[in-house]
Enzyme design. Structure first.
Site, PDB file in Angstrom:
ATOM      1  CB  ALA A 156       0.600   4.029  -3.673  1.00 21.97           C
ATOM      2  N   GLY A 210       2.471  -0.388  -5.271  1.00 28.56           N
ATOM      3  CA  GLY A 210       1.137  -0.832  -5.410  1.00 28.56           C
ATOM      4  C   GLY A 210       0.719  -1.169  -6.532  1.00 28.56           C
ATOM      5  CD  GLU A 221       1.292  -3.819  -2.418  1.00 31.93           C
ATOM      6  OE1 GLU A 221       1.074  -4.246  -1.078  1.00 31.93           O
ATOM      7  OE2 GLU A 221       1.340  -2.443  -2.485  1.00 31.93           O
ATOM      8  CD  GLU A 248       5.583  -1.438  -1.513  1.00 27.59           C
ATOM      9  OE1 GLU A 248       4.470  -1.403  -1.986  1.00 27.59           O
ATOM     10  OE2 GLU A 248       6.767  -2.026  -1.644  1.00 27.59           O
TER      11      GLU A 248
END
Length: 254
Positions: A62, A107, A110, A130
């Site tokens: 992200a 992300g 993911e 993270e």
């Protein structure tokens, strides 16, 4: 503004590419929204391929420069957008293949987890990183990862922020196969076209049935994850972790 997500279609296969190579294909809000809109164009396809532009990154994660100043409410909106995109891939009628061609952190990992199949190039590196930003996976990683690789491996990845090379990722089942970088596109293309040649409705039913194995509990877990993730925004560790990342230094957590 240049397109940050592109799509090509051929013989029932849609290939979606996150096209921000200068940013290692990081998913900012505009790119996530573009990915969401692009998925609107895939309702009639028989197989999906997701990848990132260039050879260095699938999706590096992200957008941390954006995230570092978010409030809890803003973080929840960002989490909901990421979840919506990942959920649309996971529940799409067509099987989805992640062609992991480099970094897939946070992300990005993911996004790959939301796919049905993952093929990695030899230079791929994957991780739920993270924790080093003072947060936890927020787009489905806490739920999908353990279902894929098992509880012990998932805890190591999430607690330690481990970065796994392609072979290590294959050993725990995070990716299905590892191929040379120069063969990744052709291997994934062949797999996608094999899927597209299967009976469409039977394939959609098979995916729905396989997803149902976890669905009764996963939806609640995903909602809980969103609340946990967004609730960490505004903490000292979240601010320090993301400031350190942007400033290219080691974090000094409390």
């Amino acid at each position: 503004m240049p397109e940050t997500v592109t799509i090509t279609r051929e013989d029932g296969v849609a290939t979606i590419t996150v096209d921000r190579p200068d940013s290692l294909n990081a998913l900012n809000v505009a790119t996530l929204e573009a990915l969401d809109r692009t998925l609107d164009e895939t309702e009639d396809v028989r197989a999906l391929v997701l990848t990132g532009a260039g050879e260095n990154a699938f999706v590096a994660g992200a957008d941390i420069s954006y995230m570092k100043e978010l409030s809890v409410e803003e973080a929840m909106a960002y989490a909901e957008l990421g979840h919506r995109v990942c959920d649309r891939i996971a529940t799409h009628d067509a099987p989805a293949i992640a062609a992991v061609n480099g970094y897939a952190f946070g992300g990005g990992c993911e996004l790959a987890l939301a796919c049905d199949l993952r093929v990695a190039s030899e230079n791929a590196v994957l991780g739920q990183t993270e924790i080093d930003l003072g947060i936890v996976p927020g787009w489905g990683g806490t739920q999908r990862l353990s279902r894929l690789v098992g509880d012990a491996a998932a805890r190591r990845m999430v607690f330690l922020g481990e970065r796994l090379d392609a072979e290590s990722a294959a050993e725990i089942g995070l990716v299905g196969e590892v191929v040379p970088q120069e063969e990744l596109d052709s291997v994934v293309d062949e797999m996608a076209h094999q899927l597209a040649a299967k009976p469409r409705f039977a394939l959609a039913a098979a995916k729905e049935a396989l997803n149902q194995v976890h669905e009764s509990h996963q939806s609640a877990g995903l909602a809980y994850e969103r609340r946990l993730w967004s609730g960490l925004f505004g903490t000292a560790d979240q601010r320090e972790g993301m400031e350190a990342f942007v400033e290219k230094r080691d974090p000094d957590f409390e």
